[in-house]
Scaffold this motif. Structure first.
Motif, PDB file in Angstrom:
ATOM      1  N   PRO A  19      42.551  40.410  36.704  1.00  0.00           N
ATOM      2  CA  PRO A  19      43.030  40.367  35.311  1.00  0.00           C
ATOM      3  C   PRO A  19      44.443  40.921  35.106  1.00  0.00           C
ATOM      4  N   ASP A  20      44.891  41.899  35.931  1.00  0.00           N
ATOM      5  CA  ASP A  20      46.236  42.440  35.739  1.00  0.00           C
ATOM      6  C   ASP A  20      46.851  42.832  37.084  1.00  0.00           C
ATOM      7  N   GLN A  80      36.510  51.636  32.115  1.00  0.00           N
ATOM      8  CA  GLN A  80      35.733  50.829  31.158  1.00  0.00           C
ATOM      9  C   GLN A  80      36.441  49.510  30.884  1.00  0.00           C
ATOM     10  N   GLU A  81      37.757  49.543  30.802  1.00  0.00           N
ATOM     11  CA  GLU A  81      38.515  48.297  30.604  1.00  0.00           C
ATOM     12  C   GLU A  81      38.350  47.355  31.795  1.00  0.00           C
ATOM     13  N   ILE A  82      38.342  47.931  32.995  1.00  0.00           N
ATOM     14  CA  ILE A  82      38.182  47.103  34.210  1.00  0.00           C
ATOM     15  C   ILE A  82      36.806  46.440  34.206  1.00  0.00           C
ATOM     16  N   VAL A  83      35.787  47.212  33.872  1.00  0.00           N
ATOM     17  CA  VAL A  83      34.427  46.665  33.844  1.00  0.00           C
ATOM     18  C   VAL A  83      34.349  45.517  32.835  1.00  0.00           C
ATOM     19  N   GLY A 136      32.052  38.406  36.691  1.00  0.00           N
ATOM     20  CA  GLY A 136      32.662  38.106  37.991  1.00  0.00           C
ATOM     21  C   GLY A 136      33.169  36.678  38.096  1.00  0.00           C
ATOM     22  N   GLY A 137      33.446  36.240  39.312  1.00  0.00           N
ATOM     23  CA  GLY A 137      33.921  34.879  39.554  1.00  0.00           C
ATOM     24  C   GLY A 137      35.423  34.762  39.506  1.00  0.00           C
ATOM     25  N   GLU A 169      37.259  41.962  41.308  1.00  0.00           N
ATOM     26  CA  GLU A 169      37.655  43.382  41.274  1.00  0.00           C
ATOM     27  C   GLU A 169      37.035  44.056  42.483  1.00  0.00           C
ATOM     28  N   THR A 170      37.818  44.844  43.192  1.00  0.00           N
ATOM     29  CA  THR A 170      37.314  45.596  44.336  1.00  0.00           C
ATOM     30  C   THR A 170      37.983  46.959  44.352  1.00  0.00           C
TER      31      THR A 170
END
Ligand SMILES: [Zn+2]
Length: 496
Positions: A313-314, A338-341, A347-348, A353-354
């Protein structure tokens, strides 16, 4: 006419290669001896003081070590090998055999997978477990996020037994993942019984690897004991400061179990950080709970220990720690998480995200690396942010053997070769012995080391010079030959 016959005779003679004057570390754990090794066709033909034959290829190995090919006890190269059969990152580490089907996920049915590998030709030898999650999905379908009914457990057990009879090494599970985590201990005992009866073992990414790791180990021991089969702990680690210092206790527990007739082993990768999703920091999966996040940070030593390795996303957040992102954006670390979640929910594509999380202590890791009961693995993924995929085996030899002397070279080689070969029942592999398959690595023990880091996870190691798989060179003078001589290794013996 005569010349044609002569040509046919020459080409039907298997190639002969003499590896001359190297320090042969035969994989048994005994001290290295300067000897010559002759490979003819797929096999090791002779060991001793040998003279080159006419027309034979001679590899001068003076000052180099000659060892059996390394076995990666927990590989995630299943899918990759078929799309990129050369497996450069693996052969550059001296890996000649990958044990796949880990963490509960495998190709099903295993017969078809073996056929596919044999047809496509890949550089590495491949052996596989049958995955609990995969088989759960086959029987429960989309409705797999619940406990299984007795009849479903029976159906799963029948499939597990069939897969192991068809050559799987046993049952693998991933009990922190879906759908594996919905499997109860009783379900795993029932499936373990089926795997053991057919001659296999149980291997597991356990239900917990941090605060409750000791409880998770108890569960694995009880599955082994009640299922009457041996077991292996996958990528053993103590990932929480609350439990640090327990490595010796865990190893002792494994040793004591053997007195009761239960054979428990483990594999480990040589890094104090793990890679997964940021979600695993929250035990309750209630991501709105700020207290949980704060406890999560505390257990691993703070927000600077969490590196965002992959983040669709960023892109400006990628490669930074949560602490760094927090300072950069002026948001507190919990808000950042929380923003990352939220941004990666579901997903997809575009939502990957890792995180790479430093959460283990060097003291515990050293004990695991030194233990004769624990073999080595990469547990890595191509394209991941964790350097274990490209660095694990050279890192053991360079950092843990040469620089830090945590274990001897002979002991490290045994743990990379004959130990996993005997654990998984690979016949005629894992030793430099006459008549054995010629999986052979020639490396420079004074130079070998990993170069991969979290910033450059695919950097190539140095010091691994020549690698043979079934007698065919796959790496020569540090360069891949692009040959694909790997074989499928089916379980044919009863494992303990
Ligand atoms: Zn795993």
């Amino acid at each position: 006419m005569i010349s044609l016959i002569a040509a046919l005779v020459v080409s039907s003679t298997p190639p002969s290669i003499l590896i001359q004057g190297g320090l042969v570390i035969d994989g048994s754990g005994r001290k290295g001896i300067i000897e010559d090794v002759r490979i003819v066709g797929q096999k090791i033909k002779q060991i001793g003081h040998l003279k080159p034959r006419l027309g034979e290829t001679v590899l001068v190995a003076k000052g180099k070590a000659v060892a059996p090919g390394f076995i990666d006890a927990h590989s995630h190269d299943d899918g990759w090998l078929l799309t990129d059969p050369v497996a450069e990152s693996q052969i550059r580490q001296g890996i000649t055999t990958a044990v796949v089907g880990q963490d509960g996920g495998s190709s099903f049915p295993i017969r078809a997978m073996f056929q596919l590998y044999a047809d496509r030709h890949v550089a590495l030898n491949v052996a596989s477990f049958a995955g609990h999650g995969t088989i759960r999905g086959k029987v429960l379908g989309k409705d797999s996020h619940r406990a299984a009914k007795p009849d479903e457990v029976r159906q799963m057990a029948a499939l597990v037994g069939k897969e192991v009879e068809d050559g799987a090494l046993g049952l693998s599970s991933g009990l922190e993942y879906e759908p594996g985590r919905f499997g109860t201990t009783d379900e795993l005992i029932a499936l373990g019984k089926a795997a053991g009866k057919a001659g296999g073992i149980y291997i597991s990414h356990m239900r917990n690897e941090d605060n409750d790791v000791l409880k998770a180990i108890d569960e694995l021991f009880s599955i082994a004991e009640k299922g009457h089969l041996g077991a292996q702990i996958s990528h053993i680690k103590i990932g929480s400061a609350r439990v640090w210092g327990k490595a010796a206790q865990i190893i002792h527990k494994m040793e004591s179990a053997e007195k009761k007739g239960i054979y428990i082993t483990a594999d480990v990768y040589p890094y104090t950080y793990w890679q997964s999703t940021i979600r695993v920091l929250i035990e309750t999966q209630d991501y709105s709970d700020r207290k949980q996040w704060e406890q999560g940070f505390k257990d691993i030593g703070g927000a600077d220990h969490v590196l965002l390795g992959v983040y669709d996303p960023d892109p400006t957040w990628k490669g930074k720690t949560i602490g760094e992102i927090s300072r950069m954006t002026g948001k507190d670390p919990v808000t950042v998480c929380q923003e990352i979640v939220q941004a990666t929910a579901g997903g997809g594509k575009g939502k990957e995200e890792t995180v790479v999380v430093t959460a283990m202590s060097d003291q515990d890791l050293d004990k695991f690396i030194a233990s004769p009961r624990i073999m080595f693995c990469t547990d890595g993924q191509r394209g991941g942010a964790h350097p274990r995929y490209a660095g694990s085996f050279p890192r053991i030899l360079g950092v843990y053997v040469r620089e830090r002397r945590v274990l001897s070279l002979e002991s490290a080689i045994r743990k990379m070769t004959s130990f996993p070969a005997s654990r998984f029942g690979f016949k005629h592999r894992g030793l430099i012995r006459k008549g054995y398959q010629a999986d052979v690595v020639v490396f420079d023990p004074t130079k070998v080391i990993d170069k991969a880091t979290t910033k450059d996870p695919e950097a190539k190691p140095v010091g691994i010079e020549h690698v043979f798989v079934n007698g065919i060179p796959v790496l020569v003078n540090g360069k891949p030959t692009r040959a694909t001589p790997g074989q499928v290794i089916r379980r044919t013996v009863r494992l303990r």
